[in-house]
Design a protein around this motif. Structure first.
Motif, PDB file in Angstrom:
ATOM      1  N   GLY A 198     -16.991  18.841 -27.860  1.00  0.00           N
ATOM      2  CA  GLY A 198     -18.288  18.580 -28.462  1.00  0.00           C
ATOM      3  C   GLY A 198     -19.298  19.688 -28.341  1.00  0.00           C
ATOM      4  O   GLY A 198     -20.502  19.448 -28.489  1.00  0.00           O
ATOM      5  N   LEU A 199     -18.854  20.929 -28.108  1.00  0.00           N
ATOM      6  CA  LEU A 199     -19.797  22.040 -28.054  1.00  0.00           C
ATOM      7  C   LEU A 199     -20.513  22.138 -29.404  1.00  0.00           C
ATOM      8  O   LEU A 199     -19.880  22.159 -30.452  1.00  0.00           O
ATOM      9  CB  LEU A 199     -19.038  23.338 -27.763  1.00  0.00           C
ATOM     10  N   PRO A 200     -21.860  22.164 -29.414  1.00  0.00           N
ATOM     11  CA  PRO A 200     -22.589  22.135 -30.695  1.00  0.00           C
ATOM     12  C   PRO A 200     -22.424  23.429 -31.490  1.00  0.00           C
ATOM     13  O   PRO A 200     -22.344  24.519 -30.933  1.00  0.00           O
ATOM     14  CB  PRO A 200     -24.031  21.925 -30.269  1.00  0.00           C
ATOM     15  N   CYS A 201     -22.414  23.271 -32.799  1.00  0.00           N
ATOM     16  CA  CYS A 201     -22.305  24.411 -33.712  1.00  0.00           C
ATOM     17  C   CYS A 201     -23.561  25.275 -33.625  1.00  0.00           C
ATOM     18  O   CYS A 201     -24.679  24.761 -33.552  1.00  0.00           O
ATOM     19  CB  CYS A 201     -22.108  23.905 -35.137  1.00  0.00           C
ATOM     20  N   ALA A 202     -23.382  26.583 -33.636  1.00  0.00           N
ATOM     21  CA  ALA A 202     -24.513  27.510 -33.542  1.00  0.00           C
ATOM     22  C   ALA A 202     -25.415  27.430 -34.765  1.00  0.00           C
ATOM     23  O   ALA A 202     -26.604  27.758 -34.681  1.00  0.00           O
ATOM     24  CB  ALA A 202     -23.997  28.933 -33.352  1.00  0.00           C
ATOM     25  N   ASP A 203     -24.883  26.991 -35.910  1.00  0.00           N
ATOM     26  CA  ASP A 203     -25.683  26.923 -37.135  1.00  0.00           C
ATOM     27  C   ASP A 203     -26.347  25.562 -37.331  1.00  0.00           C
ATOM     28  O   ASP A 203     -27.574  25.470 -37.458  1.00  0.00           O
ATOM     29  CB  ASP A 203     -24.810  27.243 -38.350  1.00  0.00           C
ATOM     30  N   CYS A 204     -25.532  24.498 -37.352  1.00  0.00           N
ATOM     31  CA  CYS A 204     -26.084  23.180 -37.698  1.00  0.00           C
ATOM     32  C   CYS A 204     -26.297  22.265 -36.504  1.00  0.00           C
ATOM     33  O   CYS A 204     -26.941  21.225 -36.626  1.00  0.00           O
ATOM     34  CB  CYS A 204     -25.190  22.489 -38.723  1.00  0.00           C
ATOM     35  N   GLY A 205     -25.754  22.602 -35.364  1.00  0.00           N
ATOM     36  CA  GLY A 205     -25.945  21.799 -34.166  1.00  0.00           C
ATOM     37  C   GLY A 205     -25.019  20.608 -34.047  1.00  0.00           C
ATOM     38  O   GLY A 205     -25.070  19.873 -33.054  1.00  0.00           O
ATOM     39  N   ALA A 206     -24.155  20.388 -35.030  1.00  0.00           N
ATOM     40  CA  ALA A 206     -23.232  19.256 -34.968  1.00  0.00           C
ATOM     41  C   ALA A 206     -22.168  19.505 -33.907  1.00  0.00           C
ATOM     42  O   ALA A 206     -21.783  20.651 -33.649  1.00  0.00           O
ATOM     43  CB  ALA A 206     -22.579  19.052 -36.332  1.00  0.00           C
ATOM     44  N   PRO A 207     -21.657  18.453 -33.279  1.00  0.00           N
ATOM     45  CA  PRO A 207     -20.610  18.634 -32.276  1.00  0.00           C
ATOM     46  C   PRO A 207     -19.308  19.110 -32.923  1.00  0.00           C
ATOM     47  O   PRO A 207     -18.940  18.665 -34.005  1.00  0.00           O
ATOM     48  CB  PRO A 207     -20.445  17.235 -31.671  1.00  0.00           C
ATOM     49  N   THR A 208     -18.657  20.020 -32.260  1.00  0.00           N
ATOM     50  CA  THR A 208     -17.367  20.534 -32.726  1.00  0.00           C
ATOM     51  C   THR A 208     -16.273  20.068 -31.772  1.00  0.00           C
ATOM     52  O   THR A 208     -16.536  19.385 -30.775  1.00  0.00           O
ATOM     53  CB  THR A 208     -17.374  22.069 -32.772  1.00  0.00           C
ATOM     54  N   ARG A 209     -15.050  20.489 -32.055  1.00  0.00           N
ATOM     55  CA  ARG A 209     -13.935  20.151 -31.168  1.00  0.00           C
ATOM     56  C   ARG A 209     -13.721  21.226 -30.097  1.00  0.00           C
ATOM     57  O   ARG A 209     -12.739  21.188 -29.355  1.00  0.00           O
ATOM     58  CB  ARG A 209     -12.648  19.959 -31.974  1.00  0.00           C
ATOM     59  N   GLU A 210     -14.658  22.151 -29.997  1.00  0.00           N
ATOM     60  CA  GLU A 210     -14.611  23.146 -28.929  1.00  0.00           C
ATOM     61  C   GLU A 210     -15.086  22.521 -27.616  1.00  0.00           C
ATOM     62  O   GLU A 210     -16.012  21.684 -27.616  1.00  0.00           O
ATOM     63  CB  GLU A 210     -15.494  24.342 -29.280  1.00  0.00           C
ATOM     64  N   PRO A 211     -14.485  22.897 -26.483  1.00  0.00           N
ATOM     65  CA  PRO A 211     -14.885  22.289 -25.209  1.00  0.00           C
ATOM     66  C   PRO A 211     -16.265  22.751 -24.742  1.00  0.00           C
ATOM     67  O   PRO A 211     -16.620  23.916 -24.893  1.00  0.00           O
ATOM     68  CB  PRO A 211     -13.800  22.755 -24.237  1.00  0.00           C
ATOM     69  N   ARG A 212     -17.022  21.815 -24.194  1.00  0.00           N
ATOM     70  CA  ARG A 212     -18.329  22.130 -23.628  1.00  0.00           C
ATOM     71  C   ARG A 212     -18.343  21.956 -22.105  1.00  0.00           C
ATOM     72  O   ARG A 212     -19.332  22.258 -21.431  1.00  0.00           O
ATOM     73  CB  ARG A 212     -19.417  21.254 -24.248  1.00  0.00           C
ATOM     74  N   GLY A 213     -17.248  21.479 -21.574  1.00  0.00           N
ATOM     75  CA  GLY A 213     -17.162  21.278 -20.136  1.00  0.00           C
ATOM     76  C   GLY A 213     -15.806  20.709 -19.760  1.00  0.00           C
ATOM     77  O   GLY A 213     -14.882  20.679 -20.581  1.00  0.00           O
ATOM     78  N   GLU A 214     -15.689  20.269 -18.527  1.00  0.00           N
ATOM     79  CA  GLU A 214     -14.429  19.728 -18.045  1.00  0.00           C
ATOM     80  C   GLU A 214     -14.672  18.650 -16.996  1.00  0.00           C
ATOM     81  O   GLU A 214     -15.727  18.617 -16.348  1.00  0.00           O
ATOM     82  CB  GLU A 214     -13.564  20.848 -17.455  1.00  0.00           C
ATOM     83  N   VAL A 215     -13.687  17.765 -16.865  1.00  0.00           N
ATOM     84  CA  VAL A 215     -13.724  16.712 -15.857  1.00  0.00           C
ATOM     85  C   VAL A 215     -12.783  17.109 -14.734  1.00  0.00           C
ATOM     86  O   VAL A 215     -11.602  17.385 -14.967  1.00  0.00           O
ATOM     87  CB  VAL A 215     -13.303  15.352 -16.445  1.00  0.00           C
ATOM     88  N   LEU A 216     -13.313  17.153 -13.505  1.00  0.00           N
ATOM     89  CA  LEU A 216     -12.505  17.452 -12.328  1.00  0.00           C
ATOM     90  C   LEU A 216     -12.301  16.175 -11.533  1.00  0.00           C
ATOM     91  O   LEU A 216     -13.188  15.312 -11.491  1.00  0.00           O
ATOM     92  CB  LEU A 216     -13.173  18.507 -11.453  1.00  0.00           C
ATOM     93  N   GLY A 217     -11.116  16.057 -10.912  1.00  0.00           N
ATOM     94  CA  GLY A 217     -10.823  14.847 -10.156  1.00  0.00           C
ATOM     95  C   GLY A 217     -10.020  15.118  -8.913  1.00  0.00           C
ATOM     96  O   GLY A 217      -9.374  16.159  -8.764  1.00  0.00           O
ATOM     97  N   CYS A 218     -10.066  14.152  -8.008  1.00  0.00           N
ATOM     98  CA  CYS A 218      -9.353  14.223  -6.733  1.00  0.00           C
ATOM     99  C   CYS A 218      -7.979  13.587  -6.868  1.00  0.00           C
ATOM    100  O   CYS A 218      -7.802  12.613  -7.599  1.00  0.00           O
ATOM    101  CB  CYS A 218     -10.163  13.500  -5.659  1.00  0.00           C
TER     102      CYS A 218
END
Length: 290
Positions: free
Chosen positions: A243-263
């Motif tokens: 959901g990393l936002p597009c640099a032009d329109c701001g819509a969410p993309t399928r590019e990663p914006r972060g990650e979930v870490l777990g034990c």
């Protein structure tokens, strides 16, 4: 330092501990230096067991189960033979690349088992493989294949006739040995052809050995990553957050914006957003570039 931090440091310490590594193909040369330098442990090669009984890349003995199951079984056998509660083993697999399916690809896993803490942590790596084969009718064709396979640094396997012929010579590591094996195989062959392939056992394939080292490096990083809640090693990425936002329109993309870490022991999870990635290229946006 909090009491949780102190407990975590006590929990994670493998300094001076002996860790069994079952291998007969020289994997200790790349696994031991990585883990010993990072953890201060002692990786001890376990001998006395023919790991080819668990499966061979040359197909005489099929591997039972998955790649991870095979690595886990090796680690367990090494632990049983050595009497140690800590064990290591690695297992590789080969196939087409996951992108276009055109290039040979190697996936390596190094599994670590800690029976004292009830832990199993896996380091993995993947990349290009030196994994090829050819049917040759002449010595000149065999030489061409050998050069393309980076022989003699990468060893070869030779059979008469075809890829499943049970008559086999492995570990060929010199031009003289290759020539002798080629003409032996051609004499045995009913169709006059010789099947050559790269030997992908670790000690015979430097490209694969480099991937094993990378898998050991990831394992070392995981063992140094402690759960903030319970101090258990192996606090690592479980999934990517898209959901990393597009640099032009701001819509969410399928590019990663972060990650979930777990034990690996408790239920603690954390979402970490990438600090170096604020927006995605519009070329990745389904709105700007449908």
């Amino acid at each position: 330092m909090t009491s949780t931090d102190r407990s975590a440091r006590r929990t994670v310490s493998y300094a001076g501990r002996r860790i069994a590594l079952l291998t007969q193909h020289g994997k200790e040369r790349v696994i031991a230096p990585v883990l010993e330098s990072v953890l201060g442990c002692r990786v001890e090669r376990v001998a006395g067991y023919d790991t080819d009984q668990l499966g061979t890349f040359t197909r005489e003995i099929p591997r039972a189960g998955t790649q991870l199951e095979a690595a886990r079984k090796k680690a367990r056998i090494g632990m049983e033979l050595s009497g140690l509660p800590l064990g290591l083993a690695s297992e590789g697999s080969f196939g087409p690349d996951p992108f276009a399916g055109m290039l040979p690809w190697n996936v390596e896993m190094v599994v670590f088992i800690d029976d004292e803490r009830g832990l199993e942590i896996v380091g993995s790596a993947q990349g290009h493989a030196n994994f090829a084969h050819r049917l040759a009718a002449s010595w000149e064709e065999a030489q061409d294949f050998a050069r393309s396979a980076e022989f003699p640094e990468h060893h070869l396997v030779v059979r008469p006739q075809g890829e499943d012929d049970p008559r086999i010579r492995k570990g060929i590591a010199s031009w003289a040995a290759l020539e002798a094996a080629f003409f032996w195989a051609r004499e045995q062959s009913a169709n006059g052809l010789v099947f050559l392939e790269t030997d992908v056992r670790a000690h015979a394939n430097p490209t694969r050995m480099a991937n094993i080292r990378l898998a050991a490096e990831e394992l070392a990083k995981k063992l140094c990553s402690l759960c903030p809640a319970c101090g258990t090693p192996g606090f690592w990425v479980l999934e990517r957050v898209l959901g990393l936002p597009c640099a032009d329109c701001g819509a969410p993309t399928r590019e990663p914006r972060g990650e979930v870490l777990g034990c690996v022991k408790c239920v603690h999870r954390e979402v970490r957003h990438y600090s170096d990635r604020v927006t995605a290229d519009p070329g990745c946006c389904e709105h700007c570039n449908p």
